[in-house]
Structure formats: structure tokens, C-alpha cells
Design a protein around this motif. Sequence first.
Motif, PDB file in Angstrom:
ATOM      1  N   ASN A 158      11.703   9.670  10.022  1.00  0.00           N
ATOM      2  CA  ASN A 158      12.920  10.234   9.439  1.00  0.00           C
ATOM      3  C   ASN A 158      12.760  11.733   9.177  1.00  0.00           C
ATOM      4  O   ASN A 158      13.753  12.444   9.027  1.00  0.00           O
ATOM      5  N   THR A 159      11.503  12.199   9.124  1.00  0.00           N
ATOM      6  CA  THR A 159      11.208  13.600   8.862  1.00  0.00           C
ATOM      7  C   THR A 159      10.637  14.312  10.090  1.00  0.00           C
ATOM      8  O   THR A 159      10.985  15.446  10.364  1.00  0.00           O
ATOM      9  N   TYR A 160       9.766  13.623  10.822  1.00  0.00           N
ATOM     10  CA  TYR A 160       9.075  14.235  11.966  1.00  0.00           C
ATOM     11  C   TYR A 160       9.313  13.415  13.232  1.00  0.00           C
ATOM     12  O   TYR A 160       9.297  12.185  13.191  1.00  0.00           O
ATOM     13  N   ASP A 161       9.492  14.105  14.340  1.00  0.00           N
ATOM     14  CA  ASP A 161       9.718  13.428  15.620  1.00  0.00           C
ATOM     15  C   ASP A 161       8.454  12.779  16.166  1.00  0.00           C
ATOM     16  O   ASP A 161       8.512  11.735  16.804  1.00  0.00           O
ATOM     17  N   GLN A 162       7.319  13.420  15.939  1.00  0.00           N
ATOM     18  CA  GLN A 162       6.067  12.941  16.525  1.00  0.00           C
ATOM     19  C   GLN A 162       5.106  12.551  15.414  1.00  0.00           C
ATOM     20  O   GLN A 162       4.557  13.408  14.731  1.00  0.00           O
ATOM     21  N   VAL A 163       4.899  11.235  15.246  1.00  0.00           N
ATOM     22  CA  VAL A 163       3.987  10.729  14.223  1.00  0.00           C
ATOM     23  C   VAL A 163       3.011   9.742  14.856  1.00  0.00           C
ATOM     24  O   VAL A 163       3.277   9.170  15.912  1.00  0.00           O
ATOM     25  N   ASN A 164       1.879   9.570  14.174  1.00  0.00           N
ATOM     26  CA  ASN A 164       0.854   8.650  14.641  1.00  0.00           C
ATOM     27  C   ASN A 164       0.082   8.157  13.426  1.00  0.00           C
ATOM     28  O   ASN A 164      -0.049   8.876  12.437  1.00  0.00           O
ATOM     29  N   GLY A 165      -0.425   6.952  13.508  1.00  0.00           N
ATOM     30  CA  GLY A 165      -1.243   6.417  12.433  1.00  0.00           C
ATOM     31  C   GLY A 165      -2.663   6.926  12.534  1.00  0.00           C
ATOM     32  O   GLY A 165      -3.198   7.116  13.636  1.00  0.00           O
ATOM     33  N   CYS A 166      -3.280   7.139  11.406  1.00  0.00           N
ATOM     34  CA  CYS A 166      -4.683   7.553  11.358  1.00  0.00           C
ATOM     35  C   CYS A 166      -5.542   6.458  11.975  1.00  0.00           C
ATOM     36  O   CYS A 166      -5.372   5.272  11.672  1.00  0.00           O
ATOM     37  N   ASP A 167      -6.468   6.848  12.829  1.00  0.00           N
ATOM     38  CA  ASP A 167      -7.350   5.898  13.504  1.00  0.00           C
ATOM     39  C   ASP A 167      -8.235   5.143  12.521  1.00  0.00           C
ATOM     40  O   ASP A 167      -8.628   4.016  12.767  1.00  0.00           O
TER      41      ASP A 167
ATOM     42  N   GLY B  31       0.411  17.895  18.168  1.00  0.00           N
ATOM     43  CA  GLY B  31       1.770  17.822  17.647  1.00  0.00           C
ATOM     44  C   GLY B  31       2.042  16.641  16.729  1.00  0.00           C
ATOM     45  O   GLY B  31       3.105  16.560  16.128  1.00  0.00           O
ATOM     46  N   ASP B  32       1.091  15.707  16.621  1.00  0.00           N
ATOM     47  CA  ASP B  32       1.271  14.540  15.748  1.00  0.00           C
ATOM     48  C   ASP B  32       1.235  14.927  14.282  1.00  0.00           C
ATOM     49  O   ASP B  32       0.451  15.791  13.873  1.00  0.00           O
ATOM     50  N   HIS B  33       2.047  14.249  13.493  1.00  0.00           N
ATOM     51  CA  HIS B  33       1.941  14.258  12.038  1.00  0.00           C
ATOM     52  C   HIS B  33       1.329  12.911  11.692  1.00  0.00           C
ATOM     53  O   HIS B  33       1.930  11.863  11.937  1.00  0.00           O
ATOM     54  N   GLU B  34       0.120  12.939  11.161  1.00  0.00           N
ATOM     55  CA  GLU B  34      -0.651  11.723  10.966  1.00  0.00           C
ATOM     56  C   GLU B  34      -0.302  11.021   9.655  1.00  0.00           C
ATOM     57  O   GLU B  34      -0.213  11.654   8.606  1.00  0.00           O
ATOM     58  N   VAL B  35      -0.120   9.701   9.750  1.00  0.00           N
ATOM     59  CA  VAL B  35       0.181   8.873   8.590  1.00  0.00           C
ATOM     60  C   VAL B  35      -1.120   8.267   8.070  1.00  0.00           C
ATOM     61  O   VAL B  35      -1.933   7.754   8.849  1.00  0.00           O
TER      62      VAL B  35
ATOM     63  N   ALA C  64       0.836  -1.205   0.000  1.00  0.00           N
ATOM     64  CA  ALA C  64       0.000   0.000   0.000  1.00  0.00           C
ATOM     65  C   ALA C  64       0.871   1.255   0.000  1.00  0.00           C
ATOM     66  O   ALA C  64       2.002   1.235   0.479  1.00  0.00           O
ATOM     67  N   GLN C  65       0.308   2.324  -0.510  1.00  0.00           N
ATOM     68  CA  GLN C  65       0.990   3.619  -0.553  1.00  0.00           C
ATOM     69  C   GLN C  65       0.608   4.408   0.699  1.00  0.00           C
ATOM     70  O   GLN C  65      -0.560   4.465   1.078  1.00  0.00           O
ATOM     71  N   PHE C  66       1.606   5.016   1.357  1.00  0.00           N
ATOM     72  CA  PHE C  66       1.378   5.774   2.580  1.00  0.00           C
ATOM     73  C   PHE C  66       1.877   7.205   2.432  1.00  0.00           C
ATOM     74  O   PHE C  66       2.832   7.472   1.699  1.00  0.00           O
ATOM     75  N   TYR C  67       1.228   8.100   3.174  1.00  0.00           N
ATOM     76  CA  TYR C  67       1.546   9.520   3.163  1.00  0.00           C
ATOM     77  C   TYR C  67       1.516  10.035   4.600  1.00  0.00           C
ATOM     78  O   TYR C  67       0.794   9.505   5.438  1.00  0.00           O
ATOM     79  N   VAL C  68       2.267  11.093   4.854  1.00  0.00           N
ATOM     80  CA  VAL C  68       2.194  11.755   6.156  1.00  0.00           C
ATOM     81  C   VAL C  68       1.729  13.194   5.924  1.00  0.00           C
ATOM     82  O   VAL C  68       2.132  13.837   4.955  1.00  0.00           O
ATOM     83  N   ASN C  69       0.868  13.634   6.811  1.00  0.00           N
ATOM     84  CA  ASN C  69       0.377  15.007   6.755  1.00  0.00           C
ATOM     85  C   ASN C  69       1.484  15.931   7.255  1.00  0.00           C
ATOM     86  O   ASN C  69       1.976  15.777   8.364  1.00  0.00           O
ATOM     87  N   GLN C  70       1.884  16.886   6.430  1.00  0.00           N
ATOM     88  CA  GLN C  70       2.938  17.816   6.808  1.00  0.00           C
ATOM     89  C   GLN C  70       2.456  18.854   7.829  1.00  0.00           C
ATOM     90  O   GLN C  70       3.265  19.496   8.485  1.00  0.00           O
ATOM     91  N   ASN C  71       1.142  19.002   7.960  1.00  0.00           N
ATOM     92  CA  ASN C  71       0.565  19.874   8.983  1.00  0.00           C
ATOM     93  C   ASN C  71       0.326  19.046  10.235  1.00  0.00           C
ATOM     94  O   ASN C  71      -0.350  18.030  10.181  1.00  0.00           O
ATOM     95  N   GLN C  72       0.859  19.497  11.346  1.00  0.00           N
ATOM     96  CA  GLN C  72       0.687  18.730  12.576  1.00  0.00           C
ATOM     97  C   GLN C  72      -0.693  18.962  13.182  1.00  0.00           C
ATOM     98  O   GLN C  72      -1.315  20.005  12.991  1.00  0.00           O
ATOM     99  N   GLN C  73      -1.162  17.941  13.893  1.00  0.00           N
ATOM    100  CA  GLN C  73      -2.425  18.025  14.614  1.00  0.00           C
ATOM    101  C   GLN C  73      -2.241  18.931  15.831  1.00  0.00           C
ATOM    102  O   GLN C  73      -1.123  19.308  16.173  1.00  0.00           O
TER     103      GLN C  73
END
Length: 68
Positions: free
Chosen positions: A50-59, A14-18, A2-11
Motif C-alpha cells: 500500500n506504500t511501496y511498489d517493490q517489497v520483499n520479505g527478509c530472508d 529497489g526492494d523495501h524489506e519487510v 506478530a508485529q511487522f515493519y518495512v524498511n523505508q530505505n530501499q535495498q
Amino acid sequence: MAQFYVNQNQQSNGDHEVHQEGCKFMPFEKNLLDLGGFTDCSDALDEARNTYDQVNGCDTCCPDCHIT
């Protein structure tokens, strides 16, 4: 795979959602960073770190990688 993306705008927390391609909560294209193709969301989160310190997967599209 699957193809994955991260939101460059933080929640607000502070999370950047994948997100996985096709998610109904996918951010605007201009706000996405393409992470590439992965077999599971945990590898996509590792790539996003590798880009953002704080990431989380979309619920919704990455529930196995979402931390409450």
C-alpha cells in the motif's frame, strides 16, 4: 500475531524489506514503518504494498515471503 515493519530505505535492487519484530537484521528504528500485527508475512507484505511498489520479505525472519 506478530508485529511487522518495512524498511523505508530501499535495498540496492529497489526492494523495501519487510521484517518481523525481533529480527537480528532489523533496520534502525528511524527507518522503519510500522505495518501492524499479522498472523503471517504475506499479509504484512500486502500491507507494505500500500506504500511501496517493490517489497520483499527478509530472508531471515520472513523466509516464506522472501523472493530471490
